[in-house]
Design an enzyme around this catalytic site. Sequence first.
Site, PDB file in Angstrom:
ATOM      1  N   HIS A   1      -9.786   2.025   0.653  1.00 33.75           N
ATOM      2  CA  HIS A   1      -9.667   0.815   1.707  1.00 33.75           C
ATOM      3  C   HIS A   1     -10.445   0.820   2.898  1.00 33.75           C
ATOM      4  O   HIS A   1     -10.184   0.329   4.001  1.00 33.75           O
ATOM      5  CB  HIS A   1      -8.192   0.961   2.068  1.00 33.75           C
ATOM      6  CG  HIS A   1      -7.797  -0.595   2.930  1.00 33.75           C
ATOM      7  ND1 HIS A   1      -8.378  -1.089   3.971  1.00 33.75           N
ATOM      8  CD2 HIS A   1      -6.718  -1.489   2.197  1.00 33.75           C
ATOM      9  CE1 HIS A   1      -7.538  -2.275   4.452  1.00 33.75           C
ATOM     10  NE2 HIS A   1      -6.745  -2.273   3.195  1.00 33.75           N
TER      11      HIS A   1
ATOM     12  N   GLU B   1     -11.598  -4.382  -2.076  1.00 33.65           N
ATOM     13  CA  GLU B   1     -10.644  -3.445  -2.696  1.00 33.65           C
ATOM     14  C   GLU B   1     -10.525  -3.452  -4.143  1.00 33.65           C
ATOM     15  O   GLU B   1      -9.743  -4.206  -4.791  1.00 33.65           O
ATOM     16  CB  GLU B   1      -9.265  -3.322  -2.083  1.00 33.65           C
ATOM     17  CG  GLU B   1      -9.459  -3.182  -0.463  1.00 33.65           C
ATOM     18  CD  GLU B   1      -8.037  -3.780   0.100  1.00 33.65           C
ATOM     19  OE1 GLU B   1      -6.837  -2.931  -0.354  1.00 33.65           O
ATOM     20  OE2 GLU B   1      -8.124  -4.639   0.716  1.00 33.65           O
TER      21      GLU B   1
ATOM     22  N   ASP C   1      -7.589 -13.204   1.891  1.00 30.86           N
ATOM     23  CA  ASP C   1      -6.881 -11.866   1.894  1.00 30.86           C
ATOM     24  C   ASP C   1      -6.382 -12.172   0.507  1.00 30.86           C
ATOM     25  O   ASP C   1      -5.119 -12.295   0.034  1.00 30.86           O
ATOM     26  CB  ASP C   1      -5.667 -11.931   2.733  1.00 30.86           C
ATOM     27  CG  ASP C   1      -5.018 -10.494   2.826  1.00 30.86           C
ATOM     28  OD1 ASP C   1      -5.448  -9.611   1.761  1.00 30.86           O
ATOM     29  OD2 ASP C   1      -4.035 -10.413   3.542  1.00 30.86           O
TER      30      ASP C   1
ATOM     31  N   HIS D   1       0.854  -1.154   0.057  1.00 31.36           N
ATOM     32  CA  HIS D   1       0.139   0.159  -0.002  1.00 31.36           C
ATOM     33  C   HIS D   1       0.937   1.203  -0.188  1.00 31.36           C
ATOM     34  O   HIS D   1       0.495   2.217   0.547  1.00 31.36           O
ATOM     35  CB  HIS D   1      -1.238  -0.108   1.078  1.00 31.36           C
ATOM     36  CG  HIS D   1      -1.994  -0.973   1.291  1.00 31.36           C
ATOM     37  ND1 HIS D   1      -2.689  -1.501   0.033  1.00 31.36           N
ATOM     38  CD2 HIS D   1      -2.644  -1.676   2.214  1.00 31.36           C
ATOM     39  CE1 HIS D   1      -3.529  -2.422   0.329  1.00 31.36           C
ATOM     40  NE2 HIS D   1      -3.487  -2.773   1.711  1.00 31.36           N
TER      41      HIS D   1
END
Length: 375
Positions: free
Chosen positions: A199, A339, A273, A125
Amino acid sequence: MAGAAIFAMSATLSVQAQAAEATQAPAGTLSDGSAVTAVTLTADNGVSATILSFGATLEKFMAPDRDGKLADITLGYDKLADYEARPNYWGATIGRYANRIAGGQFTLDGKSYQLPQNDGENSLHGGGKGWDVQNWKVVSVKSGPVASAVFSLMSPDGDAGYPGAVNARVTYSLDEAGSLRIEFDATTNKPTVINMTNHAIFNMAGEGAPQGAMQNVLTVPASHYTPVNDKLIPTGELRPVAGTVFDFRKGKALEQGLRDGTDQQIVYGRGFDHNFALDKGLTKKPELAARLEDPASGRVLEVLTTEPGLQVYSGNFLDGTYIGKHHHVYRMGDGIALEPQKFPDSPNHSNFVSARVDPGKPYRHVMIYRVSVDR
């Protein structure tokens, strides 16, 4: 004439009643003394979104249930100081590159670039001092049939190791029906890679709901996902979801498969994830990427995007040490991030959609958070 005047006045009042409103107010100061602004966009149906200039962050998103009761559906903090002292990407604008880049390295036009490694060996990120912790400039705030707020940021050449001076802009727009549109735009003066997203971490039962978010029902129109290694970096494979816990095409509660230790991918991610390769691919207009519903309250969120991927993150690293809104202790499974993005580590995978951006060819990503009620 009198009748015409009354009709005109009535029409004007009707338009005003349906207009979405934008207001701004001071939100405090950062440790360096810079002032942060909060902009609130409110729709005619009561849906509202509050955005902080710090991180161009969606700080609050209020949505009604089937009885009209409003709840904040995003996790976050009550105080600006917490966003600065312990950032965790809550609702923030992510850049330059959303998600992970393996080893914090990529090569562009034969030149290698090293990024900060803030996620073990990887860069995540933006490398720890990304756009999520920058105080963006408020460019404009407008009310009307669509209320909007525009934020801008200048990222210099070499920022966090990335090439190119980049001018980035984020536009939040809320219409009368309560659809929140987020437009990401960026230009560069030399070739670079850019991957921007929001996010927000959602719980359609309301943030801090005691049951958490894992009973939320998720639908993702993706027949493939990108499996990862033990560092959470995509292997490059596009693996079918059929017959696995990653099959959300018909919709199911997030808790189904979340703790299935027989699937090595769940073990690697500590839950979900993972990036889903959306069947729609890269599109010119936003198309459906996910639907998230809380059956008990009836709140529904649809996520639309122009991007080809969607990272689904089930809050696996929420460890009870984050004290969020209303003093809620956030734990694993208390929220879900959806996302939209280019695929993780795409600069290192030629078979993934490229994240390259060149001078004269601006970057653009449009996504929508559309809330409604299932009665």
